[in-house]
Design a protein around this motif. Structure first.
Motif, PDB file in Angstrom:
ATOM      1  N   UNK A  66      31.551 -21.233-136.063  1.00 59.63           N
ATOM      2  CA  UNK A  66      32.203 -22.466-136.663  1.00 59.63           C
ATOM      3  C   UNK A  66      32.116 -22.911-135.638  1.00 59.63           C
ATOM      4  N   UNK A  67      32.096 -23.283-134.350  1.00 61.09           N
ATOM      5  CA  UNK A  67      32.022 -23.225-132.956  1.00 61.09           C
ATOM      6  C   UNK A  67      31.135 -23.284-132.027  1.00 61.09           C
ATOM      7  N   UNK A  68      31.403 -22.060-131.758  1.00 58.79           N
ATOM      8  CA  UNK A  68      30.381 -21.558-130.487  1.00 58.79           C
ATOM      9  C   UNK A  68      30.619 -19.974-130.852  1.00 58.79           C
ATOM     10  N   UNK A  69      29.831 -19.216-130.522  1.00 61.51           N
ATOM     11  CA  UNK A  69      30.034 -17.464-130.583  1.00 61.51           C
ATOM     12  C   UNK A  69      30.631 -17.022-130.284  1.00 61.51           C
ATOM     13  N   UNK A  70      30.742 -17.404-129.075  1.00 54.71           N
ATOM     14  CA  UNK A  70      31.702 -16.309-128.752  1.00 54.71           C
ATOM     15  C   UNK A  70      33.208 -16.942-129.310  1.00 54.71           C
ATOM     16  N   UNK A  71      33.116 -17.913-129.458  1.00 56.91           N
ATOM     17  CA  UNK A  71      34.257 -18.005-130.087  1.00 56.91           C
ATOM     18  C   UNK A  71      35.039 -17.622-131.185  1.00 56.91           C
ATOM     19  N   UNK A  73      32.987 -15.128-132.315  1.00 54.81           N
ATOM     20  CA  UNK A  73      33.383 -13.198-132.270  1.00 54.81           C
ATOM     21  C   UNK A  73      34.822 -12.931-132.354  1.00 54.81           C
ATOM     22  N   UNK A  74      35.181 -14.073-131.473  1.00 56.52           N
ATOM     23  CA  UNK A  74      37.054 -13.567-131.163  1.00 56.52           C
ATOM     24  C   UNK A  74      37.593 -13.803-132.453  1.00 56.52           C
ATOM     25  N   UNK A  75      37.335 -14.206-132.772  1.00 59.80           N
ATOM     26  CA  UNK A  75      38.306 -14.819-134.421  1.00 59.80           C
ATOM     27  C   UNK A  75      37.756 -13.303-134.831  1.00 59.80           C
ATOM     28  N   UNK A  76      36.465 -12.924-135.186  1.00 62.08           N
ATOM     29  CA  UNK A  76      36.251 -11.805-135.920  1.00 62.08           C
ATOM     30  C   UNK A  76      36.951 -10.090-135.240  1.00 62.08           C
ATOM     31  N   UNK A  95      30.356  -4.688-137.991  1.00 59.97           N
ATOM     32  CA  UNK A  95      31.081  -6.169-137.729  1.00 59.97           C
ATOM     33  C   UNK A  95      29.987  -6.705-137.094  1.00 59.97           C
ATOM     34  N   UNK A  96      30.059  -7.527-137.389  1.00 54.03           N
ATOM     35  CA  UNK A  96      28.446  -8.351-137.301  1.00 54.03           C
ATOM     36  C   UNK A  96      28.804  -8.505-135.862  1.00 54.03           C
ATOM     37  N   UNK A  97      27.455  -9.042-134.766  1.00 53.15           N
ATOM     38  CA  UNK A  97      28.191  -9.590-133.729  1.00 53.15           C
ATOM     39  C   UNK A  97      27.092 -11.352-133.819  1.00 53.15           C
ATOM     40  N   UNK A  98      27.892 -12.460-133.238  1.00 56.97           N
ATOM     41  CA  UNK A  98      27.020 -13.192-133.398  1.00 56.97           C
ATOM     42  C   UNK A  98      26.097 -13.376-132.129  1.00 56.97           C
ATOM     43  N   UNK A  99      25.221 -13.553-133.132  1.00 56.09           N
ATOM     44  CA  UNK A  99      23.911 -13.923-131.204  1.00 56.09           C
ATOM     45  C   UNK A  99      23.956 -14.714-130.911  1.00 56.09           C
ATOM     46  N   UNK A 100      24.496 -14.859-130.049  1.00 59.22           N
ATOM     47  CA  UNK A 100      24.687 -15.927-128.494  1.00 59.22           C
ATOM     48  C   UNK A 100      25.849 -15.712-127.822  1.00 59.22           C
ATOM     49  N   UNK A 101      26.552 -14.089-128.212  1.00 65.77           N
ATOM     50  CA  UNK A 101      27.120 -13.331-127.654  1.00 65.77           C
ATOM     51  C   UNK A 101      26.814 -13.423-126.696  1.00 65.77           C
ATOM     52  N   UNK A 102      27.454 -13.926-125.283  1.00 65.19           N
ATOM     53  CA  UNK A 102      27.192 -13.702-123.907  1.00 65.19           C
ATOM     54  C   UNK A 102      28.446 -12.836-123.175  1.00 65.19           C
ATOM     55  N   UNK A 103      29.712 -12.811-124.143  1.00 65.29           N
ATOM     56  CA  UNK A 103      30.558 -12.328-123.072  1.00 65.29           C
ATOM     57  C   UNK A 103      30.675 -11.256-123.314  1.00 65.29           C
ATOM     58  N   UNK A 140      18.026 -14.107-124.651  1.00 72.18           N
ATOM     59  CA  UNK A 140      18.851 -14.382-124.170  1.00 72.18           C
ATOM     60  C   UNK A 140      20.214 -14.085-124.947  1.00 72.18           C
ATOM     61  N   UNK A 141      19.826 -14.831-126.864  1.00 72.88           N
ATOM     62  CA  UNK A 141      21.146 -14.667-127.706  1.00 72.88           C
ATOM     63  C   UNK A 141      20.695 -12.962-128.866  1.00 72.88           C
TER      64      UNK A 141
END
Ligand code: SF4
Length: 380
Positions: A66-71, A73-76, A95-103, A140-141
């Motif tokens: 909804x915003x970016x992958x890290x944000x 994933x944080x909400x999930x 749990x799905x890990x959003x493609x592009x999660x980099x943190x 990378x993503x």
């Protein structure tokens, strides 16, 4: 479940609003429709209520980005953290890990809180992925978080113990061989538990809306090929005859039958002498039946068709390829047409207990989307 047990899952997306451009996806930004989203507390509480009423035993949590992958994933993770700590749920969460999660901290937390994790790969290579999304970064993503999750699972005790992924079949004009080689590396190099295949269906308004749908039987054949590789232990060389020169699996017959047809000289297998591996290569003989045959013949010679049937052998399929006292096998060639005809029918789709939470959410009358008030349909 990791132990093979089946449980009823609450399958839910945190939001179906997504900023990405995946050409096969009804949640992509191409599609002009209302979007919905949960609040963290709302979704955690809903799961707890359904679990308390024994309506579901576990959770499958996904989301659009909804915003970016890290944000996202944080909400999930906020949802999962609430379910685990506030409601004390210790059961299965995929749990799905959003493609592009980099943190890294988000990947670590995902591994700690989930029971199974998945980053959807969608296409078997970077080249194929570029055909269906200009925004996703294959190396990378997608591959990078998968690798990191694999490392975390090896380094740590507890938390998620398995990784899975999904490939969309037919959207990027990839061949079944492309999918097979990717599948092998996922199981082999990264220790994946499951790879799922999903037949492409065109979605209106997307760039692929005119692209032909993939026949469901192709998806089914890929599952059969996956099973042969993972459970029956077929290697790439053995599986090759199941693919045509263009790298596609024969749709009219299952890959195991195709391989047997291409190796007539290896049949019939003697029920009382063949190794377990040889028995497993016989169409109609699965791992359980092969194992039972080996155990039974240690007690006495197997002579009866009924005995084999009782051990789980599918005799109609196996007869041309098996030998036992009193049975002179029909030459496999003669059975070819009948077997092909038998296989030609489209297989039934597996049933799955699914709880449709979009309907539940819409009915709940949510008026404020916490995620993206500008675009979430519920907020409009
Ligand atoms: S990122 Fe996921 S939800 Fe978003 S468009 Fe792509 S496949 Fe769909």
């Amino acid at each position: 479940m990791p132990n093979g047990k089946r449980i009823s899952l609450m399958r839910v997306m945190f939001t179906d609003h997504c900023i990405m451009d995946c050409h096969y996806c009804p949640n992509s930004y191409w599609v002009p429709r209302r979007r919905y989203g949960f609040k963290v507390d709302e979704l955690a509480r809903l799961f707890d209520e359904m679990h308390s009423r024994h309506m579901v035993e576990g959770l499958f949590l996904s989301s659009g980005i909804f915003k970016d992958p890290n944000a996202t994933q944080e909400r999930l993770l906020d949802v999962v953290e609430a379910i685990r700590s506030r409601y004390g749920f210790r059961g299965y969460i995929h749990l799905k890990v959003m493609p592009g999660t980099s943190t890294d901290a988000l990947l670590e937390q995902s591994q700690r809180l989930g029971a199974r994790l998945s980053v959807n790969m969608e296409s078997p290579s970077a080249e194929h992925l570029r055909k269906v999304s200009t925004m996703k970064d294959f190396d990378n993503g997608i591959v990078a978080p998968m690798k990191r999750i694999s490392e975390l699972m090896q380094e740590r005790y507890g938390g998620a113990v398995g990784q899975a992924t999904q490939l969309v079949v037919g959207a990027a004009d990839e061949s079944d061989w492309d999918i097979y080689t990717r599948m092998r590396s996922l199981y082999g190099e990264y220790g994946f538990k499951r790879v799922y295949y999903s037949a492409f269906r065109p979605v209106q308004y997307t760039p692929l809306e005119e692209h032909p749908a993939t026949p469901p039987v192709r998806e089914h054949r890929l599952y059969q090929m996956d099973w042969l590789s993972r459970i029956y232990g077929y290697d790439a060389e053995e599986l090759r005859p199941a693919f045509d020169t263009g790298g596609f699996l024969e749709l009219r017959a299952d890959p195991k039958l195709m391989i047997a047809m291409n190796n007539f000289e290896q049949f019939p297998v003697d029920v009382n002498r063949g190794t377990e591996r040889e028995l497993l290569r016989v169409p109609g003989v699965g791992p359980l039946a092969a194992n039972r045959i080996v155990k039974q013949r240690a007690q006495h010679t197997i002579t009866q068709r009924q005995e084999l049937q009782a051990m789980g052998v599918v005799m109609k399929r196996a007869m041309p390829f098996l030998r036992f006292p009193g049975h002179k096998p029909t030459p496999a060639k003669q059975g070819e047409l009948a077997l092909f005809r038998e296989q030609a029918a489209t297989p039934a789709q597996p049933s799955r207990r699914t709880v449709d939470l979009h309907a539940t959410h819409a009915a709940s009358g949510c008026t404020s989307c916490p995620l993206n008030p500008g675009t979430c349909g519920m907020a409009a």
